[in-house]
Design a protein around this motif. Sequence first.
Motif, short mmCIF file in Angstrom:
data_model
loop_
_atom_site.label_atom_id
_atom_site.label_comp_id
_atom_site.label_asym_id
_atom_site.label_seq_id
_atom_site.Cartn_x
_atom_site.Cartn_y
_atom_site.Cartn_z
N GLY A 1 -4.86 5.35 3.12
CA GLY A 1 -3.79 4.37 3.04
C GLY A 1 -3.61 3.61 4.33
O GLY A 1 -3.53 2.37 4.33
N ALA A 2 -3.58 4.33 5.45
CA ALA A 2 -3.45 3.67 6.75
C ALA A 2 -4.67 2.80 7.04
O ALA A 2 -4.56 1.69 7.59
CB ALA A 2 -3.27 4.71 7.86
N GLY A 3 -5.85 3.28 6.66
CA GLY A 3 -7.06 2.50 6.85
C GLY A 3 -7.04 1.20 6.05
O GLY A 3 -7.45 0.15 6.56
N LEU A 4 -6.54 1.26 4.83
CA LEU A 4 -6.45 0.05 4.01
C LEU A 4 -5.43 -0.93 4.56
O LEU A 4 -5.63 -2.15 4.51
CB LEU A 4 -6.09 0.44 2.57
N VAL A 5 -4.32 -0.41 5.08
CA VAL A 5 -3.33 -1.28 5.72
C VAL A 5 -4.00 -2.09 6.83
O VAL A 5 -3.82 -3.32 6.93
CB VAL A 5 -2.16 -0.46 6.28
N ARG A 6 -4.79 -1.42 7.65
CA ARG A 6 -5.45 -2.11 8.76
C ARG A 6 -6.47 -3.13 8.25
O ARG A 6 -6.60 -4.24 8.80
CB ARG A 6 -6.12 -1.09 9.68
N VAL B 1 -1.71 -1.67 -4.00
CA VAL B 1 -2.68 -0.57 -3.97
C VAL B 1 -1.94 0.75 -4.18
O VAL B 1 -1.12 1.15 -3.35
CB VAL B 1 -3.45 -0.53 -2.64
N ALA B 2 -2.22 1.40 -5.30
CA ALA B 2 -1.63 2.71 -5.61
C ALA B 2 -2.54 3.78 -5.02
O ALA B 2 -3.49 4.25 -5.65
CB ALA B 2 -1.49 2.89 -7.11
N VAL C 1 0.86 -1.19 0.00
CA VAL C 1 0.00 0.00 0.00
C VAL C 1 0.89 1.23 0.00
O VAL C 1 1.73 1.39 0.89
CB VAL C 1 -0.93 0.03 1.23
N THR C 2 0.71 2.10 -0.99
CA THR C 2 1.45 3.37 -1.02
C THR C 2 0.62 4.45 -0.32
O THR C 2 -0.59 4.33 -0.18
CB THR C 2 1.79 3.81 -2.44
N GLY C 3 1.31 5.49 0.13
CA GLY C 3 0.62 6.53 0.89
C GLY C 3 0.03 5.96 2.17
O GLY C 3 -1.08 6.30 2.58
N ALA C 4 0.81 5.10 2.84
CA ALA C 4 0.29 4.29 3.95
C ALA C 4 0.43 4.95 5.31
O ALA C 4 0.04 4.36 6.31
CB ALA C 4 1.01 2.95 3.96
N VAL D 1 1.79 -7.03 5.08
CA VAL D 1 1.61 -5.74 4.42
C VAL D 1 2.92 -4.96 4.40
O VAL D 1 3.60 -4.82 5.43
CB VAL D 1 0.53 -4.89 5.12
N ALA D 2 3.25 -4.42 3.23
CA ALA D 2 4.35 -3.48 3.07
C ALA D 2 3.77 -2.07 2.99
O ALA D 2 2.91 -1.80 2.13
CB ALA D 2 5.15 -3.79 1.81
N LEU D 3 4.20 -1.20 3.87
CA LEU D 3 3.73 0.18 3.91
C LEU D 3 4.77 1.06 3.23
O LEU D 3 5.95 1.06 3.62
CB LEU D 3 3.54 0.66 5.35
N LEU D 4 4.35 1.82 2.22
CA LEU D 4 5.24 2.72 1.50
C LEU D 4 4.75 4.15 1.66
O LEU D 4 3.54 4.42 1.57
CB LEU D 4 5.28 2.38 0.01
N GLY D 5 5.67 5.08 1.90
CA GLY D 5 5.28 6.48 2.02
C GLY D 5 6.45 7.34 2.43
O GLY D 5 7.58 6.85 2.61
N LEU D 6 6.19 8.62 2.61
CA LEU D 6 7.24 9.58 2.94
C LEU D 6 7.48 9.70 4.44
O LEU D 6 8.51 10.21 4.85
CB LEU D 6 6.88 10.96 2.39
N GLU D 7 6.51 9.27 5.26
CA GLU D 7 6.58 9.52 6.70
C GLU D 7 6.86 8.21 7.43
O GLU D 7 5.96 7.51 7.86
CB GLU D 7 5.28 10.13 7.17
N GLY D 8 8.16 7.90 7.58
CA GLY D 8 8.55 6.64 8.17
C GLY D 8 8.04 6.44 9.58
O GLY D 8 7.55 5.36 9.92
#
Length: 290
Positions: A20-25, A86-87, A12-15, A34-41
């Motif tokens: 994005g966080a909702g979809l991860v959950r 998921v883009a 999921v990008t923008g996670a 789940v692999a979480l991708l985004g700018l805010e580690g």
Amino acid sequence: METDSSRRTAVVTGAARGLGAGLVRELAGRGMRVALLGLEGERMEQVAADLPVETRCYEVDVTDDDAMRRVAAAVTEGLGTPSVVVANAGVAEGGPFATSDADTWRRVIEVNLIGSAVTARVFLPALLASHGYFLQIASTAAFGSAPLMSAYCASKAGAESFAQSLRAELAHQHVGVGIAYVHWTGTDMIRDADQHRALRELRAHMPPGARRTYPVRRVAAWTARAVDHRSATVYAPPWLRAVQPLRPLLPLAVTAVSRWALPRLARQGPVTQTGLLGGGGQADQARRRP
């Protein structure tokens, strides 16, 4: 095709926040790694902390081809071959096109459209190997373009067309491609937009049902159904499906409302640029700031 969620890996990008966080959950709740991708580690680590599955977080700009290729390899090595991608990464800005900042306008296109294409490109070998599923998060902005949101609407319409083209191209290779049409969702991007007079008042001119904001958790649940069923389309909320046949009429309706609404807004004071909206937009600006 893999059907046992406990053996599947999702990306999921923008996670870091919002949908994005909702979809991860939601996907983790189905037992997927789940692999979480985004700018805010740090924020992604917080999202992943309480999940009942194995997760990995990757701080990356989805528009960076080389970095995304490295992340795709790391995901496969660390979590297994992804079968769901998921883009979702996206940013938005508002304001008149004539006075828009060229770099900010271009950045919206880069993240929302180019970033989706980069995501698809780097994970396509995995999806081909797993006969997987690619879900493009679009928006009602793809078929109901609004004034003062030209970059966002153009990017989402482009993302929709990209996904439709990709679907046709990959169908014979048993890779599913879906499009999620998402309406007003209770993210910080929407809350930030509502702080700006022009965007808030334009939204107020929509029919009552159409301007309702839906909770992230509910929208994520609707959207995750596309993953469950490898759906070609999913609508969040579901009543949006009924709007699709009316698409040819929407530009006429939007133009008619804008003819009197925009002059009224201008009489109340200058309509200014918003910059990138929400915490995700601020994170993007901070990352690119010299």
